[in-house]
Scaffold this motif. Structure first.
Motif, PDB file in Angstrom:
ATOM      1  N   ALA A 176       0.807  -1.229   0.000  1.00 48.25           N
ATOM      2  CA  ALA A 176       0.000   0.000   0.000  1.00 48.25           C
ATOM      3  C   ALA A 176       0.839   1.278   0.000  1.00 48.25           C
ATOM      4  CB  ALA A 176      -0.970  -0.018   1.181  1.00 48.25           C
ATOM      5  N   PRO A 177       1.886   1.429   0.817  1.00 46.57           N
ATOM      6  CA  PRO A 177       2.659   2.676   0.764  1.00 46.57           C
ATOM      7  C   PRO A 177       3.395   2.879  -0.552  1.00 46.57           C
ATOM      8  CG  PRO A 177       3.672   1.119   2.283  1.00 46.57           C
ATOM      9  CD  PRO A 177       2.329   0.561   1.931  1.00 46.57           C
ATOM     10  N   VAL A 178       3.707   1.800  -1.254  1.00 45.19           N
ATOM     11  CA  VAL A 178       4.314   1.933  -2.583  1.00 45.19           C
ATOM     12  C   VAL A 178       3.300   2.518  -3.563  1.00 45.19           C
ATOM     13  CG1 VAL A 178       5.298   0.660  -4.534  1.00 45.19           C
ATOM     14  CG2 VAL A 178       5.955   0.073  -2.183  1.00 45.19           C
ATOM     15  N   ILE A 179       2.077   2.013  -3.510  1.00 45.50           N
ATOM     16  CA  ILE A 179       1.033   2.538  -4.396  1.00 45.50           C
ATOM     17  C   ILE A 179       0.728   3.995  -4.041  1.00 45.50           C
ATOM     18  CG2 ILE A 179      -1.342   2.253  -5.187  1.00 45.50           C
ATOM     19  CD1 ILE A 179       0.678   0.099  -6.140  1.00 45.50           C
ATOM     20  N   GLN A 180       0.749   4.333  -2.773  1.00 38.68           N
ATOM     21  CA  GLN A 180       0.552   5.730  -2.376  1.00 38.68           C
ATOM     22  C   GLN A 180       1.644   6.622  -2.958  1.00 38.68           C
ATOM     23  OE1 GLN A 180       0.393   5.399   1.890  1.00 38.68           O
ATOM     24  NE2 GLN A 180      -1.600   4.390   1.879  1.00 38.68           N
ATOM     25  N   ALA A 181       2.875   6.156  -2.896  1.00 33.97           N
ATOM     26  CA  ALA A 181       3.985   6.922  -3.476  1.00 33.97           C
ATOM     27  C   ALA A 181       3.832   7.031  -4.989  1.00 33.97           C
ATOM     28  CB  ALA A 181       5.319   6.264  -3.119  1.00 33.97           C
ATOM     29  N   LEU A 182       3.376   5.958  -5.626  1.00 35.92           N
ATOM     30  CA  LEU A 182       3.178   5.980  -7.073  1.00 35.92           C
ATOM     31  C   LEU A 182       2.057   6.944  -7.454  1.00 35.92           C
ATOM     32  CD1 LEU A 182       4.001   4.703  -9.805  1.00 35.92           C
ATOM     33  CD2 LEU A 182       2.258   2.943  -9.378  1.00 35.92           C
ATOM     34  N   ARG A 183       1.000   6.977  -6.653  1.00 35.53           N
ATOM     35  CA  ARG A 183      -0.123   7.871  -6.965  1.00 35.53           C
ATOM     36  C   ARG A 183       0.232   9.344  -6.749  1.00 35.53           C
ATOM     37  NH1 ARG A 183      -5.521   4.362  -5.172  1.00 35.53           N
ATOM     38  NH2 ARG A 183      -6.256   4.174  -7.323  1.00 35.53           N
ATOM     39  N   ARG A 184       1.207   9.610  -5.887  1.00 36.49           N
ATOM     40  CA  ARG A 184       1.679  10.995  -5.785  1.00 36.49           C
ATOM     41  C   ARG A 184       2.357  11.426  -7.081  1.00 36.49           C
ATOM     42  NH1 ARG A 184       2.703   9.389  -0.345  1.00 36.49           N
ATOM     43  NH2 ARG A 184       4.856   8.787  -0.836  1.00 36.49           N
ATOM     44  N   ALA A 225       7.186   0.260   3.909  1.00 36.70           N
ATOM     45  CA  ALA A 225       6.230   0.283   5.025  1.00 36.70           C
ATOM     46  C   ALA A 225       5.711   1.690   5.222  1.00 36.70           C
ATOM     47  CB  ALA A 225       6.894  -0.203   6.320  1.00 36.70           C
ATOM     48  N   ARG A 226       4.616   1.806   5.958  1.00 40.37           N
ATOM     49  CA  ARG A 226       4.068   3.104   6.327  1.00 40.37           C
ATOM     50  C   ARG A 226       4.491   3.449   7.754  1.00 40.37           C
ATOM     51  NH1 ARG A 226      -2.090   4.616   8.049  1.00 40.37           N
ATOM     52  NH2 ARG A 226      -1.584   6.707   8.805  1.00 40.37           N
ATOM     53  N   ARG A 227       5.025   4.649   7.954  1.00 40.41           N
ATOM     54  CA  ARG A 227       5.318   5.108   9.300  1.00 40.41           C
ATOM     55  C   ARG A 227       4.037   5.664   9.918  1.00 40.41           C
ATOM     56  NH1 ARG A 227      10.048   6.676  11.548  1.00 40.41           N
ATOM     57  NH2 ARG A 227      11.046   6.956   9.520  1.00 40.41           N
TER      58      ARG A 227
END
Length: 367
Positions: A26-34, A194-196
């Protein structure tokens, strides 16, 4: 060729072996969507939509059918070897036909790229359909299969198909910490994924002086019943297990109303098993971890060392935990503090996937 800012479609395949594969991606996809706010996302996994919504938001198409199962489990820490072997025999009885069926699914959806954490049949299907693909995980099922089931008479043929499927990907992004991967020939090492979480202790109920622990053994039931959990003066426990109605010191973690990563960052201790998501989120927040040792799990050596380098961590048996939890906690809290970890792998993986999405790929199939 499409302009780099044009909408792209990513197909994400997630192993439904617990919740860890979905959580770590999930945090990888969040970074990609940014990078790509207009990204179209399809998630293929048997995990419930409600969990995916928590981690990915609601802006995706859910495909709940997937041939991958990981390993069959008796509990959160015990593998059902016979059931796992039978599952793989069935999956590979007509592996070519299975891959062709998954390739047809991908052809119909027409994604620009495939990411798998870490279903190998999806990677083989992407190669068959001529779609660029990458694996992302801290483990792979080929080496897991060989570790637990490599002595079975059918193992060599099954393992070879698994290995070839992984090697068909453009790369295997191995997130830190990770198991050794002797079966995989295309490994690219990246940082922690990971997500902090954010410490939101002041939003939780109860007096500030009270101590709060989190008991979390992942998305697979554990054979440790919370009915046997010791009662300690001054402690409340948030549990992902079933909560005994007669215990006023144990509550469901969902009742606290925080995302899991924020809850991890807000408690005084986490009680768990070796698992990538919980270990890394604890290491990013510096929260002490009391965990049930899992020496048979191939990821454990690397994860144990990584965790101990980034927070107070103590491995115990279930018997030691239930027999004298107060003493185990005292030992844990007496350990020296460590420097918290950084999640460098989120952006590293997102950058790799972003380049994959930009690649010019023909529609021809591989042979």
């Amino acid at each position: 060729m499409l302009h780099p800012s044009a909408s792209k479609h990513l197909w994400l395949a997630l192993s439904p072996h617990g919740y860890g594969h979905a959580a770590m991606t999930a945090p990888v996809i969040q970074a990609l969507r940014r990078r790509r706010p207009e990204l179209r996302l399809t998630i293929q996994t048997a995990l419930p939509r409600s969990f995916l919504d928590e981690r990915y938001g609601s802006d995706f198409v859910h495909v709940p059918e997937i041939p991958d199962f990981g390993l069959k489990m008796l509990s959160a820490t015990n593998v059902d070897l016979d059931a796992s072997a039978e599952g793989y025999r069935r999956l590979h009885a007509d592996f070519i036909g299975l891959v062709e069926g998954e390739a047809a699914r991908l052809r119909d959806a027409r994604p620009d790229a495939v990411v798998a954490n870490v279903p190998y049949a999806t990677l083989a299907a992407a190669a068959r359909a001529g779609i660029p693909a990458v694996a992302l995980s801290s483990l792979n099922w080929a080496d897991m299969y060989r570790h637990y089931l490599g002595d079975r008479p059918e193992a060599a043929a099954i393992w070879a198909e698994m290995r070839d499927a992984y090697d068909s990907a453009r790369a295997f992004l191995r997130a830190t910490p990770a198991m050794e991967m002797p079966s995989i020939g295309n490994v690219v090492d990246i940082g922690t994924v990971a997500r902090r979480g954010r410490n939101r202790r002041d939003e939780l109920p109860g007096p500030a002086a009270a101590r709060l622990g989190l008991v979390a053994f992942g998305g697979i039931d554990h054979d440790l019943s919370m009915a046997r959990w010791p009662r300690l003066e001054g402690w409340t426990w948030a549990s992902a297990q079933d909560c005994p109605p007669e215990r006023d010191d144990i509550l469901s973690w969902r009742e606290l109303g925080l995302p899991f990563a924020d809850l991890v960052a807000s408690v005084d201790v986490i009680v768990t098993k070796p698992g990538y998501g919980t270990f890394t989120e604890a290491g990013l927040s510096g929260v002490p971890v009391l965990y049930v040792a899992r020496p048979d799990w191939p990821e454990s050596p690397a994860m144990d060392l990584w965790l101990m380098a980034h927070t107070r961590a103590l491995a115990v048996t279930v018997e030691e935990m239930l027999g004298d939890l107060e003493s185990q906690l005292r030992t844990l809290f007496s350990l020296p503090s460590q420097d918290v970890a950084q999640a460098m792998g989120n952006e590293e993986a997102a950058e790799f996937i972003d380049r994959l999405l930009l690649a010019e790929v023909g529609t021809c199939e591989s042979s």
